[in-house]
Enzyme design. Sequence first.
Site, PDB file in Angstrom:
ATOM      1  N   GLU A   1      46.515  38.687  32.043  1.00  0.00           N
ATOM      2  CA  GLU A   1      46.982  38.213  33.354  1.00  0.00           C
ATOM      3  C   GLU A   1      48.148  39.050  33.875  1.00  0.00           C
ATOM      4  O   GLU A   1      49.300  38.788  33.546  1.00  0.00           O
ATOM      5  CB  GLU A   1      47.413  36.730  33.286  1.00  0.00           C
ATOM      6  CG  GLU A   1      47.922  36.215  34.631  1.00  0.00           C
ATOM      7  CD  GLU A   1      48.310  34.743  34.646  1.00  0.00           C
ATOM      8  OE1 GLU A   1      48.637  34.240  35.738  1.00  0.00           O
ATOM      9  OE2 GLU A   1      48.295  34.100  33.587  1.00  0.00           O
TER      10      GLU A   1
ATOM     11  N   LYS B   1      42.610  37.912  34.404  1.00  0.00           N
ATOM     12  CA  LYS B   1      43.100  36.874  35.326  1.00  0.00           C
ATOM     13  C   LYS B   1      44.068  37.517  36.324  1.00  0.00           C
ATOM     14  O   LYS B   1      45.268  37.544  36.109  1.00  0.00           O
ATOM     15  CB  LYS B   1      43.794  35.741  34.555  1.00  0.00           C
ATOM     16  CG  LYS B   1      44.342  34.639  35.466  1.00  0.00           C
ATOM     17  CD  LYS B   1      44.783  33.391  34.712  1.00  0.00           C
ATOM     18  CE  LYS B   1      45.410  32.392  35.692  1.00  0.00           C
ATOM     19  NZ  LYS B   1      45.626  31.065  35.118  1.00  0.00           N
TER      20      LYS B   1
END
EC number: 4.1.2.13
Length: 364
Positions: A188, A230
Amino acid sequence: MPHSYPALSAEQKKELSDIALRIVAPGKGILAADESVGSMAKRLSQIGVENTEENRRLYRQVLFSADDRVKKCIGGVIFFHETLYQKDDNGVPFVRTIQDKGIVVGIKVDKGVVPLAGTDGETTTQGLDGLSERCAQYKKDGADFAKWRCVLKISERTPSALAILENANVLARYASICQQNGIVPIVEPEILPDGDHDLKRCQYVTEKVLAAVYKALSDHHVYLEGTLLKPNMVTPGHACPIKYTPEEIAMATVTALRRTVPPAVPGVTFLSGGQSEEEASLNLNAINRCPLPRPWALTFSYGRALQASALNAWRGQRDNAGAATEEFIKRAEVNGLAAQGKYEGSGEDGGAAAQSLYIANHAY
């Protein structure tokens, strides 16, 4: 030419790839319920509820007690450490509740952002120390995937080359350690929506950041088929005066991904980044209708954008738990449709679903 020292056996690779594909099966996404104790304080204070361990347990129970309707739209749930070891009112561990629905259990493993000295307020993420041992324990305790968040911000001088490189490398180290322990890493690199930059600037920065991330993952011999990404959607800064359509956001987002994310990656699970519930669903839907080839599953890993209406309906009252769970199921189903490009929009302009969930300089 560097030699290859196989880091993972064929069996290990298959296990990682299978887990990743289960999480992003068609129409499925991720519930991010990994808010730290400090983040839960913010959520609960909004509804006048004290931030105690029991209240956090009761709130997570509202989400986790959703019936089998969520099986078709939720592929994974990200837990916070505390929640991984909590039980429901009947003494059933939350981990078992989720696994019994055929949903994969995940765990947040980073230890938060820390300042990068010599930069204009930029950060890196800590938590590599002892990570291998923690991953081994979490795997025993039922977690099959993990999440680690890095944060970058857009301004005239940022993100700097240093911040991009450091965060890409820390994500790659984390991913490598997870895979050694049979855990699928969700990578992420969040570019915050703070600022007045336009869509083009966000797209440019997103491309530079993702290119650096995948270079680092390659350098660290990370097995891409056993990872998920992500990222932020490509959106204008919150203070940007120009309003863009979901179609424009989708085109910028998919273009950036196509230029940087290898097709070996099984899925991209977008963060909601403070978009309202409805906005996050409409943008995800537009992304899945975008007329460009998309070799990966494009789905959701939402926290606030799956929980805001449920939290509002619950307000800490046991009598409201059923209604709050229904609100969560409704958003989960909507996003399951959006992940297939099949969501037609609620037509709701008001209500909790349309409320902006933006928090400046968002830190979990």
